[in-house]
Design an enzyme around this catalytic site. Structure first.
Site, PDB file in Angstrom:
ATOM      1  N   LYS A 222      29.884 -44.050  20.796  1.00  0.00           N
ATOM      2  CA  LYS A 222      31.210 -43.862  20.914  1.00  0.00           C
ATOM      3  C   LYS A 222      31.904 -42.593  21.645  1.00  0.00           C
ATOM      4  CE  LYS A 222      31.853 -43.914  16.370  1.00  0.00           C
ATOM      5  NZ  LYS A 222      30.413 -43.958  16.155  1.00  0.00           N
TER       6      LYS A 222
ATOM      7  N   ARG B 111      37.365 -44.237   9.122  1.00  0.00           N
ATOM      8  CA  ARG B 111      35.892 -44.521   9.036  1.00  0.00           C
ATOM      9  C   ARG B 111      35.993 -45.635   7.763  1.00  0.00           C
ATOM     10  NH1 ARG B 111      32.663 -41.155  12.208  1.00  0.00           N
ATOM     11  NH2 ARG B 111      30.836 -40.776  11.160  1.00  0.00           N
TER      12      ARG B 111
ATOM     13  N   ARG C 260      17.752 -38.545  19.696  1.00  0.00           N
ATOM     14  CA  ARG C 260      18.882 -38.006  20.296  1.00  0.00           C
ATOM     15  C   ARG C 260      19.003 -36.564  20.202  1.00  0.00           C
ATOM     16  NH1 ARG C 260      24.803 -39.650  18.443  1.00  0.00           N
ATOM     17  NH2 ARG C 260      24.546 -38.535  16.524  1.00  0.00           N
TER      18      ARG C 260
ATOM     19  N   ARG D 187      20.983 -32.679  16.304  1.00  0.00           N
ATOM     20  CA  ARG D 187      21.715 -32.417  15.050  1.00  0.00           C
ATOM     21  C   ARG D 187      21.014 -32.525  13.966  1.00  0.00           C
ATOM     22  NH1 ARG D 187      26.780 -36.633  15.958  1.00  0.00           N
ATOM     23  NH2 ARG D 187      26.531 -36.626  13.722  1.00  0.00           N
TER      24      ARG D 187
ATOM     25  N   ARG E 156      23.724 -42.826   6.822  1.00  0.00           N
ATOM     26  CA  ARG E 156      24.788 -42.829   7.653  1.00  0.00           C
ATOM     27  C   ARG E 156      24.912 -44.399   8.055  1.00  0.00           C
ATOM     28  NH1 ARG E 156      23.051 -39.060  12.207  1.00  0.00           N
ATOM     29  NH2 ARG E 156      25.023 -39.431  13.200  1.00  0.00           N
TER      30      ARG E 156
HETATM   31  P1  AMP Z   1      29.842 -38.387  13.573  1.00  0.00           P
HETATM   32  O1  AMP Z   1      29.712 -36.922  14.620  1.00  0.00           O
HETATM   33  O2  AMP Z   1      31.252 -39.158  13.910  1.00  0.00           O
HETATM   34  O3  AMP Z   1      28.778 -39.068  13.298  1.00  0.00           O
HETATM   35  O4  AMP Z   1      30.335 -37.684  12.142  1.00  0.00           O
HETATM   36  C1  AMP Z   1      29.291 -36.613  11.702  1.00  0.00           C
HETATM   37  C2  AMP Z   1      29.730 -36.606  10.051  1.00  0.00           C
HETATM   38  O5  AMP Z   1      31.052 -35.961   9.865  1.00  0.00           O
HETATM   39  C3  AMP Z   1      29.792 -37.850   9.447  1.00  0.00           C
HETATM   40  O6  AMP Z   1      28.397 -38.363   8.956  1.00  0.00           O
HETATM   41  C4  AMP Z   1      30.834 -37.525   8.111  1.00  0.00           C
HETATM   42  O7  AMP Z   1      30.119 -36.844   7.279  1.00  0.00           O
HETATM   43  C5  AMP Z   1      31.741 -36.586   8.825  1.00  0.00           C
HETATM   44  N1  AMP Z   1      32.851 -37.507   9.449  1.00  0.00           N
HETATM   45  C6  AMP Z   1      33.202 -37.678  10.617  1.00  0.00           C
HETATM   46  N2  AMP Z   1      34.064 -38.509  10.729  1.00  0.00           N
HETATM   47  C7  AMP Z   1      34.686 -38.831   9.739  1.00  0.00           C
HETATM   48  C8  AMP Z   1      35.651 -39.431   9.104  1.00  0.00           C
HETATM   49  N3  AMP Z   1      36.602 -40.286   9.717  1.00  0.00           N
HETATM   50  N4  AMP Z   1      35.752 -39.887   7.616  1.00  0.00           N
HETATM   51  C9  AMP Z   1      34.869 -39.140   6.892  1.00  0.00           C
HETATM   52  N5  AMP Z   1      33.790 -38.166   7.167  1.00  0.00           N
HETATM   53  C10 AMP Z   1      33.525 -38.081   8.698  1.00  0.00           C
END
Ligand code: AMP
Length: 218
Positions: free
Chosen positions: A13, A88, A127, A160, A171
């Site tokens: 994404k 989400r 990654r 990360r 996740r």
């Molecule tokens: P990402 O970089 O999008 O994989 O997000 C990393 C982490 O940030 C996720 O595992 C959640 O803990 C938090 N996070 C990111 N976007 C959201 C969202 N829209 N709602 C809730 N938690 C989020």
């Protein structure tokens, strides 16, 4: 010109949202990046979200929605936005629809990037992300220190903290239970564009760009 990029962690994404935003002159709002920046700053928001992120669970929607809507109200978002990693869950999707409606706007299209679970696990486990340009790359196995350089800009690569085996499992579980139902939510309202997310990155970008153009929204 408000577009949501939907897909599992590791679907690509972020990479695709960055390219497509550039192509169409939109701003990309990535909730995960905003949270990571807050954690690095160590501010109130960062302290609140750190634990959730480390566990691989969702940050409470009240916190997330407020943060994203603040960004949406910023002047640079006026020409349109790609939402990457937000919404989400259903609560966030409804809050976004409602907030846009108040401004006589709406989510025009939702790009769902589809990738098999086995491939997601492979990508996330290997990654590495560039400190300088944030570009991700997938490398299998452990890297020697001198090889930890970004292919695009030469910056330092890092992994990360939530890209470890246990958190990846969480996740993905959270994605399939809480986020995947949004595919039907957006399909039913005729806004869903489904794109095959496996294969060459540039090819996938082309697929998304042409699907968005075909739908004649930009
Ligand atoms: P990402 O970089 O999008 O994989 O997000 C990393 C982490 O940030 C996720 O595992 C959640 O803990 C938090 N996070 C990111 N976007 C959201 C969202 N829209 N709602 C809730 N938690 C989020």
């Amino acid at each position: 010109m408000y577009i949501v990029f939907l897909g599992a962690p590791g679907a690509g994404k972020g990479t695709q949202a960055t390219s497509v935003a550039k192509e169409f002159g939109l701003v990309s709002i990535a909730s995960g990046d905003l949270f990571r920046q807050a954690v690095v700053r160590g501010d109130e928001l960062g302290k609140k979200v750190k634990e959730y992120m480390a566990k691989g669970v969702l940050v409470p929607s009240e916190i997330t929605v407020q943060m994203v809507l603040n960004k949406l109200d910023a002047p640079e978002s006026l020409n349109g936005v790609i939402f990457d990693g937000f919404p989400r869950n259903l609560k966030q999707a409804e809050a976004l629809d409602e907030a846009l409606k108040k401004q006589n706007k709406k989510i025009d299209k939702v790009v769902y990037i589809k990738v098999e679970e086995k491939e997601l696990v492979r990508r996330l486990g290997g990654r590495w992300v560039c400190h300088s340009c944030q570009a991700p790359c997938t490398i299998e196995g452990i890297l020697a220190i001198e090889q930890r350089k970004c292919r695009k800009c030469g910056g330092e690569l890092y992994q990360r903290p939530d890209d470890n085996r246990e958190t990846i499992k969480n996740r993905l579980k959270v994605y399939f239970t809480e986020t995947a139902p949004l595919i039907e939510y957006y399909r039913q309202s005729g806004r869903l564009i489904e794109v095959e997310g496996e294969g060459n990155v540039e090819e996938i970008t082309k697929r998304i760009n042409s699907a968005l153009r075909k739908k004649a929204i930009i």
